[in-house]
Scaffold this motif. Structure first.
Motif: not given
Lengths: 321, 321, 321, 321
Positions: D164-166, D180-181, D190-191, D204-205
């Motif tokens: 989703n970030r991509e 956060i990984v 991911a922000w 957020m997962n």
């Protein structure tokens, strides 16, 4: 001699020629709560005021102080203070009471401000939907306006500060905390208290030569942000901010002064200043050359009007210094 | 019977096994000021503390309370309290004084916490470069750390809260302001004061079954932002924040608890809570079903350790409830 | 036409005739951090400034702006801006760089303020004891003073606001956010930005008739309390607070203006004002009759000097309006 | 490749099974303003939101996201984004518009959250008695509740954060600011933003294994005190505070999370966090061993429920990590 017979400022009555606008100011902007209405009066309190009311707002021809009332520390303390007041020549006599309190002894300051001292008070009783789980809070925090928490102090304009200061000390046990003394040794301001607060009453020279006028009533917020919040509201709604937010040297109060629509000056107190726990406190004297810091430690300066305008509004009787 | 013979908490002595780290904590982060060093002790105060010191930090084998000292309201009040303490069986006798104060009468609480009561104190004298124009402030605001303004209160862990509460009331005139009482009628917390503050001393049940331990010392900031500022500093510098910033129901304090490097718990008090001016105040009793709101009104919850850890650190003696 | 080629204000160089006092002001009171010293310059930054420095403090005969530097959005953006500046006639040429950044293109505003635009910057590298767990913060929060977080904006005095505004727009892509226009249609103030901030640069009419002078540099705190904290420190340490804390209408900034000992005006920005995300923002125009609210929404008024004093300090050349 | 085609979060539609209670929450406590009502929807905005509405509250069988809408930077930017979205396979097609905006292109995230992108918006028009002299404020500050200023961001729960970030990066130009990984290289947070804000959207997962759920909507206050004020109101009025006030490491937000009566999680953002102006910003990666500080820098910890509860409320599909 110091005594502990007066405990606190119990309530203040103000006159207003614009009762509806004044009421809107205190309820919609400052979040005061209405307890009762009777005759030409509305009884109000901050949401953390414990008694029936702390402000009685009464329709009147012009703005000004109706009276202020002090609560004694005990029934015996009340008797002691009344005896002293009677001897002073400033006593007036007992009244049966009013909404929210029992019998009270009336007197005046030497300058003529009407006062009461009393013991019996009614406590505020919240309605079911006002009840809160916070047991030190008499009711829920209001949703309207930026709500003031409690009554804090009054400021009385006096033709002779020293004389009134001595009266408050001798007959009521107020301790002098801070004062301003000019180079000619005239005392032009005195801050007095019966508690660790720096003042429940301030006395301030009336430079216009009038007697018995009222300078301001102060409600306490305790958080600086709330003065910025109310400032926003006041500017947008046509309420005149006379000065502030800013910080006084005297009392270390974070202050704002506004004119309620009826013409009375109201102070919003935005932090806790400092508290005096030292039982051997030596009054602080600010001299003429220290006036700037005494009056404004930082922030918004006070306009000239602050030193001249009181209620009722009166013509100047003497040349203003 | 209520009296006005005790005026305030004057100072507290804490032991620390890590004197240098503890000192760095109080000076570099909390901005306390060093007045004197003598033997294994350093004498400190907040910048708005008026006396010679309010914290005496003494090297010791383990963390814990050295003693706490109360200032009487007058020399006569001191004599009255000493007479009462002597009758109580908990009196220890007079000492000549210490750096910063004159003769003091020593006693213990029923639980064994060392206490003093005194009248004669030395006032802090600022150096030339510490002098400020703000006459109610004994010295300039420090530039180092986020400076605490003054000592506020202590919290003592007790095997028997009620017994210690009665002692503080009967012999020293402390008034009960708030308390927590379980369904079995055990009183597990009591907040007491001699002033409008909700407490200069809190008594809290020691669930581990130990006696005479110390829970925390509290310094007063008065502005919520300063707790956020110190929190930032504590997190970055390895100081353990136990809880907060958050808001207690009891006392309405905006609080933060941290562990200074020597192991003592320190509270930072970030607003003014509420003040009690009512001379006829009825103590607030929180019952078991109201505990959640009593302890945390909002914000950071208290960990279990808060109720078990005290200084000196001791093994649990009884099954923890 | 709007472009996104300029990203931010990168750094500012100020001249000071009192380098030691100025340095003490920025480090001890405002908590700026020293990165480097070279020649007559000290390089400083706020603790949340990411680059090598944001303030270069250089000894000079009199106070004033050395230069201000803008960071382009990319190497290509830099080339585009330089091409435009060269055509403008206000370009000066490339320099190899300075401590903390690579090659930079120099130019002037039409009013004569020295400017740079650059891409290559060095990032601040914290020493071991400055490293923090807060990964968006380049170093720990300083313990000294009330630390400013980052550089915010500059305000340039201009003989012709409109002309300089057009230059900033045409050649650097600044968008006009707010402006003040008199009844005679003279534009006396313009606030411009390349980001959602209301301004990285303000242009203000120089009523004295001088050209190319500097009004102020602003550092950002973001919390109102910190302006009260620094105000306390400034008053006690002889730093002149020109105005504030108070709230501007323009930009909604909670502001305070102080004079650093070298004579430059410094603004402390105590909240976040408002941010502009609307891509179709229509500039706000305040007219002459709206000036009061534009300048002071509430709080401390601006003295006359605010509108006349700039650096370098110069004699008045034209009748002041 | 970075582009500037998306300008901001324009509005969010939420479903609520308790429309009256939800509306009371947003209006009486958070001070949102009603612009319009139509069908089963009420249109709301913060008092400093410029558009017709930023929150559309629609009656639904269960809580959850209706859709969120992004405003493009220009009509041309909208066309470019739509072309890209159509190629992505996640495009849905154009709609004619809704109350408050014109045509909009609908699409979904890979996880299935409904989205829109649009250019044409209606601006809020204040009624006569709402008009303010503060020209950057679309209406007066409300008197009811503690009023939120504007919509800030949304947080979407995703089965696959990286995917989703991509998508948000490639098709909408969002830049990754923090993430956060875990040690197994799974990205669980991911922000992302299109402006100097750290995020207009967080991903957020969803540890429950569900897809397309909503975590929270955030409104911006900008002053820490206002979170304490609303916390007071929430506790007294039976609104569940899930966590806070406290400070996140990620984004440096001073946060509070509450559950509105309909079941949606709402964040109140109490300061300005930090802003990113560096055009060459390298995303911050928090690793598993840094999680504690990432999530809570100081203050109130997050309960487990924070990581599991989303709307609509769904049974757990996979073993929770």
């Amino acid at each position: 001699m110091t005594n502990f017979d007066v405990a606190q400022l119990a309530h203040v009555e103000l006159f207003t020629p614009k009762p509806e606008e004044s009421l809107k100011f205190f309820t919609d902007y400052m979040g005061l709560q209405i307890t009762a209405r009777e005759g030409q009066s509305v009884y109000l309190r901050g949401y953390e005021d414990f008694y029936h009311h702390t402000l009685k707002l009464t329709e009147g021809k012009e703005a000004g102080l109706g009276h202020s009332a002090w609560r004694a520390s005990s029934p015996e303390a009340l008797e002691r203070r009344v005896a002293s007041l009677e001897k002073s020549g400033y006593g007036k006599g007992w009244i049966d009471g009013d909404l929210g309190h029992g019998r009270a002894y009336q007197f005046v300051t030497p300058d003529g401000h009407k006062q009461e001292i009393l013991w019996e008070v009614d406590y505020f009783q919240p309605a079911e939907n006002q009840k809160t789980l916070l047991k030190s809070r008499p009711q829920k925090r209001p949703l309207m306006g930026v709500p003031a928490r409690r009554l804090d102090h009054i400021n009385l304009m006096c033709r002779d500060v020293a004389k009134n200061r001595e009266f408050m000390s001798e007959h009521l046990g107020f301790k002098l905390r801070e004062q301003i003394v000019l180079n000619n040794n005239e005392e032009i301001g005195a801050w007095m208290s019966v508690s660790p607060l720096v003042h429940e009453v301030a006395l301030m020279n009336d430079q216009t030569g009038n007697s018995g006028r009222f300078h301001h009533i102060a409600f306490w917020y305790g958080y600086p942000q709330h003065l910025m919040d109310t400032a926003d509201i006041f500017v947008e709604n046509g309420i005149q901010i006379e000065a502030g937010p800013g910080k006084h040297g005297v009392s270390q109060a974070y202050f704002m002064y506004v004119m309620e629509p009826g013409g009375n000056r109201v102070e919003l107190f935005g932090d806790s200043g400092y508290l005096i726990f030292d039982p051997d406190w030596k009054p602080i004297t600010w001299r003429e050359n220290e006036l700037d810091e005494a009056i404004i430690w930082y922030g918004s300066p006070l306009p000239n009007e602050y030193f001249l305008y009181g209620t009722p509004d009166r013509a100047v009787k003497v040349p203003v210094k």
